[in-house]
Design a protein around this motif. Structure first.
Motif, short mmCIF file in Angstrom:
data_model
loop_
_atom_site.label_atom_id
_atom_site.label_comp_id
_atom_site.label_asym_id
_atom_site.label_seq_id
_atom_site.Cartn_x
_atom_site.Cartn_y
_atom_site.Cartn_z
N GLN A 1 4.54 9.57 -3.46
CA GLN A 1 4.55 10.62 -2.42
C GLN A 1 5.76 10.57 -1.50
N VAL B 1 -4.50 3.35 -1.88
CA VAL B 1 -5.43 2.22 -1.78
C VAL B 1 -5.73 1.54 -3.11
N PHE C 1 -10.13 9.57 2.73
CA PHE C 1 -11.04 9.63 1.58
C PHE C 1 -11.84 10.94 1.58
N TYR C 2 -12.01 11.54 2.76
CA TYR C 2 -12.84 12.74 2.86
C TYR C 2 -12.06 14.01 2.60
N MET D 1 0.81 -1.21 0.00
CA MET D 1 0.00 0.00 0.00
C MET D 1 0.85 1.27 0.00
N PRO E 1 -4.66 14.13 -1.51
CA PRO E 1 -4.91 13.22 -0.38
C PRO E 1 -3.59 12.63 0.12
N VAL E 2 -3.42 12.67 1.43
CA VAL E 2 -2.22 12.10 2.06
C VAL E 2 -2.68 11.25 3.23
N ILE F 1 -7.04 5.49 6.81
CA ILE F 1 -7.27 5.43 5.36
C ILE F 1 -8.67 5.96 5.03
N GLU F 2 -9.66 5.47 5.75
CA GLU F 2 -11.04 5.90 5.51
C GLU F 2 -11.15 7.43 5.65
#
Lengths: 256, 256
Positions: free
Chosen positions: A247, B240, B122-123, A242, B163-164, B118-119
């Motif tokens: 990055q 992901v 996503f936001y 993963m 996204p990081v 991780i979830e």
């Protein structure tokens, strides 16, 4: 020639119709050991049971088939098989499914079916997670079973020399409506939830999780979402590194 | 200037010391909302609760801090925050942890801490999963808290446009024994289990899962395992997309 040994698990539980459908297919090829969760484990991802013990129950033994139910998660079932039941014997093929419901795109992260398929692939034999894009308990598995037979045959006869784990999703349809395989990549996107809030009989709020998938690349034609929307079976080869290599340098610049 | 809004969750549960340690640190930077599981959720990976409703409880409100406990998994906590509690307001930073125990290498797959991190990513806001390589409930979080403060400061001041999600593991040691960050990649390897079999009071066998990590590249020096073994904090940027691009052609050759 010794019959090939096929291991089957799932996340819908030992009584699911999708499991039974693929088990009957697999028995045409060899000896089958099923180790499936006692109860539904949908959405259990790669979860393992750490703080309660596991129970194992022999459900059925007939001819080339042995079926066990395990009180834990799909990944627990895999570990129970490889590190306890198989006693050193190694399956020629691992199957997880056939899942009731799609596991395409980012759903792979939440999927107990794919959690088990990935875990099983760590032990060396090829793994196939099979999902039908129909959640209903009485989904029609005719086409899925037909293509599962073809996939099992292809996997058992191929000369595979490295770990392989496939995320296979089968669209709803009669066998003649399905246009074949598309080997493709995981579609980018995420699930956005809505919570249904209700009151329990004691007046306390409770919530049901329900969501919609947001496709972040609806125009791409090399993804699993595209394949399924266009009548193909999507096949995504899966790996578990993963790391976001792209990055590594930018993160070095952030953390001083 | 408006104080930054920091969201914190974990998988060890709302009462865990690691959660409290990082919460106190985060409060030096801004407003903090904690939504953590009611009970320990170690090993719950990216699991979501699908077949039971979720309950939410306000645990504490003081100054810039609000703490909720959620009856579900770490990923449920994230969804509950973003899709219910935050009411459209967006955190500047997501933190998951500090976990009691390492989440390096393939442990990322099983980790509830990293499932939540991780979830949350996503936001949109950057996410950091923080883990200390010490499972004990009374682990010493002094060094972890010190480095967490530095990471939170770096993340809040950096200009991050994509996204990081970072998987940060902190080795056991006094602050002056830790040699700083190593931005690195996920080490290859897998967990092999042993099952302890015992008999319950009714004479039925039950099993405890217990395992060892097999490092498949012990000589690599650019991995998280190497960093931790050499006194560094490992930082792996996470993505992901689980597609194994390298195998797309070979799988096309297998499935005829």
């Amino acid at each position: 020639m010794k019959k090939p040994f096929i291991f089957i698990t799932n996340d819908d539980g030992v009584n699911a119709r999708g499991l039974k459908a693929v088990t009957e297919v697999a028995l045409r090829f060899g000896r089958v050991v099923v180790i499936a969760p006692e109860t539904t484990q949908s959405g259990m991802a790669h979860a393992v049971t750490m703080y309660s013990p596991l129970y194992l129950r022999t459900v059925e033994k007939r001819g080339d088939l042995t079926v066990y139910a395990c009180s834990g998660t799909p990944v627990d079932c895999v570990k129970m098989g490889y590190d306890h039941i198989f006693a050193g014997e190694r399956p020629a093929l691992n199957i997880s499914g056939i899942n009731h419901g799609s596991n395409s795109a980012v759903s792979i992260l939440y999927s107990g079916t794919m959690g088990a398929a990935i875990e099983a692939s760590f032990y060396g034999a090829p793994s196939v997670g099979l999902s039908l894009t129909d959640h209903s308990p009485d989904a029609d598995f005719e086409a899925s079973a037909l293509f599962a037979e073809k996939i099992i045959s292809d996997m058992l006869t191929a000369n595979i020399n490295e770990p392989v784990c496939l995320n296979v999703n089968i669209p709803v349809g009669r066998p003649d409506q399905i246009r074949g395989y598309r080997v493709c990549r995981q579609n980018r996107g995420y699930w956005k939830e809505e919570f249904y809030c209700r009151k329990d009989p004691r007046g306390k709020d409770y919530f049901w999780l329900t969501g919609d998938f947001y496709n972040q690349e609806p125009d791409a034609t090399d993804t699993d979402e595209w394949a399924l929307a266009n009548g193909y079976i999507s096949v995504v080869p899966v790996q578990v590194d993963m790391t976001n290599y792209r990055q590594i340098d930018s993160v070095k610049a952030i953390l001083k």
